[in-house]
Design a protein around this motif. Structure first.
Motif, PDB file in Angstrom:
ATOM      1  N   LEU A   1       5.043   8.649  -0.556  1.00  0.00           N
ATOM      2  CA  LEU A   1       4.243   7.444  -0.781  1.00  0.00           C
ATOM      3  C   LEU A   1       4.487   6.820  -2.150  1.00  0.00           C
TER       4      LEU A   1
ATOM      5  N   ASP B   1      -1.138   2.639  10.037  1.00  0.00           N
ATOM      6  CA  ASP B   1       0.184   2.848  10.623  1.00  0.00           C
ATOM      7  C   ASP B   1       1.186   3.364   9.593  1.00  0.00           C
ATOM      8  N   LYS B   2       1.113   2.839   8.376  1.00  0.00           N
ATOM      9  CA  LYS B   2       2.046   3.308   7.352  1.00  0.00           C
ATOM     10  C   LYS B   2       1.762   4.760   6.999  1.00  0.00           C
ATOM     11  N   LEU B   3       0.483   5.104   6.840  1.00  0.00           N
ATOM     12  CA  LEU B   3       0.146   6.480   6.500  1.00  0.00           C
ATOM     13  C   LEU B   3       0.513   7.429   7.637  1.00  0.00           C
TER      14      LEU B   3
ATOM     15  N   SER C   1       2.864   7.093  10.013  1.00  0.00           N
ATOM     16  CA  SER C   1       4.312   7.278  10.131  1.00  0.00           C
ATOM     17  C   SER C   1       4.844   8.131   8.976  1.00  0.00           C
ATOM     18  N   THR C   2       4.261   7.962   7.798  1.00  0.00           N
ATOM     19  CA  THR C   2       4.698   8.747   6.643  1.00  0.00           C
ATOM     20  C   THR C   2       4.332  10.215   6.812  1.00  0.00           C
TER      21      THR C   2
ATOM     22  N   TRP D   1       0.854  -1.187   0.000  1.00  0.00           N
ATOM     23  CA  TRP D   1       0.000   0.000   0.000  1.00  0.00           C
ATOM     24  C   TRP D   1       0.884   1.229   0.000  1.00  0.00           C
TER      25      TRP D   1
ATOM     26  N   HIS E   1      -2.460  -1.892   9.154  1.00  0.00           N
ATOM     27  CA  HIS E   1      -1.194  -1.696   8.448  1.00  0.00           C
ATOM     28  C   HIS E   1      -1.239  -0.461   7.550  1.00  0.00           C
ATOM     29  N   VAL E   2      -2.424  -0.151   6.997  1.00  0.00           N
ATOM     30  CA  VAL E   2      -2.567   1.066   6.184  1.00  0.00           C
ATOM     31  C   VAL E   2      -2.520   2.296   7.084  1.00  0.00           C
TER      32      VAL E   2
END
Length: 342
Positions: free
Chosen positions: A77, A284-286, A288-289, A45, A281-282
């Motif tokens: 991203l 958390d990734k977004l 942190s980014t 993602w 997971h989406v």
């Protein structure tokens, strides 16, 4: 007869042999081990452009924050980031749209009211902030500036505040709609200062500025990024900021406390949220980014130019903000019997 006994002994022997074989198998031969299925791999993602939905018109403070974030976020991203405006109903049209999104790539850049007290204002709206949205990350904060029209007499903030108070209910102020921070913050100031200005809702802050410049409004709470341009041009007069302390966004302005209005501390914030169905997971990734992007000097400057103080934090930090604002704004709603635009 002996033959019968012989057959009986033979049968017992066979039973004993079978039992011994079974026992040996249990003791000496390990039972087969069931293999657990491997956990599914987390899907990559993002896999397509990311959409940031704004509940207010182009040029509004929320729109400016999203556009300040969109380019550096797209680079981080590896996918385009598209800003889409869905203005109306104090931002709740956009809130409902994000809550129903299922494509894992649609998010909202939202303010205090969209993420806190929207349901308190109007039980009929199509989403509940606490139940239907996932806090992802806080982006930035800003105080608001109490401004009055350039025609206000006097030379100091105290003069202008006194003039506005003296107008009573003949004066009116604008906000981007019932329940927005500009509305609730002004009602809080009224309750602490003796002001009696009448509320007029607009679609967004750009329309409020137009009305102020045209003399159709006498006051408003505006973000510094919009207010100070007009103040510098001599078209509006700034009374004070609503933050507890003076702000780098308007360092020369006093606080409401300094002009004698106590207990009216309000900050506007902008944050990223997704639907409640958003996979961890989406999220958390977004998160942190976004935090990494907002911490970068280039993005901080972009936000500052757009009228925001960078204040990156996780979804948990955003939840704390939401809880505090729900308490503060919820009290104003009850005290003033405020209802949403219907």
């Amino acid at each position: 007869m002996e033959a019968v006994f012989g057959l009986a002994r033979l049968a017992r022997a066979l039973v004993l042999v079978a039992a011994g074989t079974s026992a040996f198998a249990q003791q000496g031969t390990p039972a087969p081990v069931r293999k657990e299925a491997a956990p599914p791999a987390v899907a990559a993602w993002p896999t397509k452009p990311v959409k940031l939905v704004i509940g207010f018109p182009p040029g509004s403070v929320q729109d400016l924050s999203a556009r300040a974030l969109s380019e550096p976020l797209a680079k981080a991203l590896g996918q385009p980031v598209i800003v889409e405006n869905k203005a109306g109903a104090s931002g709740t049209i956009a809130g409902a749209f994000v809550a129903k999104a299922t494509d894992l790539h649609t998010f909202g850049v939202m303010n205090n009211s969209q993420l806190t007290i929207a349901k308190l204002l109007n039980p009929a709206i199509q989403y509940d902030p606490a139940r239907d949205l996932t806090p992802v990350a806080l982006i930035g904060t800003t105080p608001m500036v109490l401004v009055v029209g350039a025609a206000a007499p006097g030379k100091t903030p105290l003069d202008w505040l006194g003039w506005l108070r003296g107008q009573g209910d003949k004066a009116s102020y604008g906000s981007p709609g019932n329940g927005t921070p500009g509305h609730l913050g002004m009602e809080l100031i009224k309750s602490r200062s003796g002001l009696d200005t009448m509320h007029v809702p607009f679609q967004g802050n750009p329309q409020i500025i137009t009305a102020l410049l045209g003399g159709h409004l006498q006051a408003a709470l505006l973000p510094p990024g919009l207010a100070m341009q007009q103040v510098a041009a001599g078209k509006l007069k700034a009374v004070a900021v609503t933050s507890e302390r003076r702000s780098v966004l308007a360092p020369d302005l006093p606080t409401m406390r300094e002009v004698g209005v106590m207990g009216a501390d309000v900050e506007l914030w902008t944050a990223l949220a997704g639907p409640a169905s958003l996979p961890p997971h989406v999220r958390d990734k977004l998160a942190s980014t976004v935090i990494e992007v907002v911490k970068a000097d280039e993005t901080r400057q972009r936000l500052l130019t757009a009228g925001w103080q960078a204040a990156p934090s996780t979804g948990e930090g955003l939840r704390v903000r939401m809880k505090n604002d729900t308490k503060t704004f919820g009290g104003i709603i009850m005290m003033r019997n405020i209802r949403a635009d219907l």
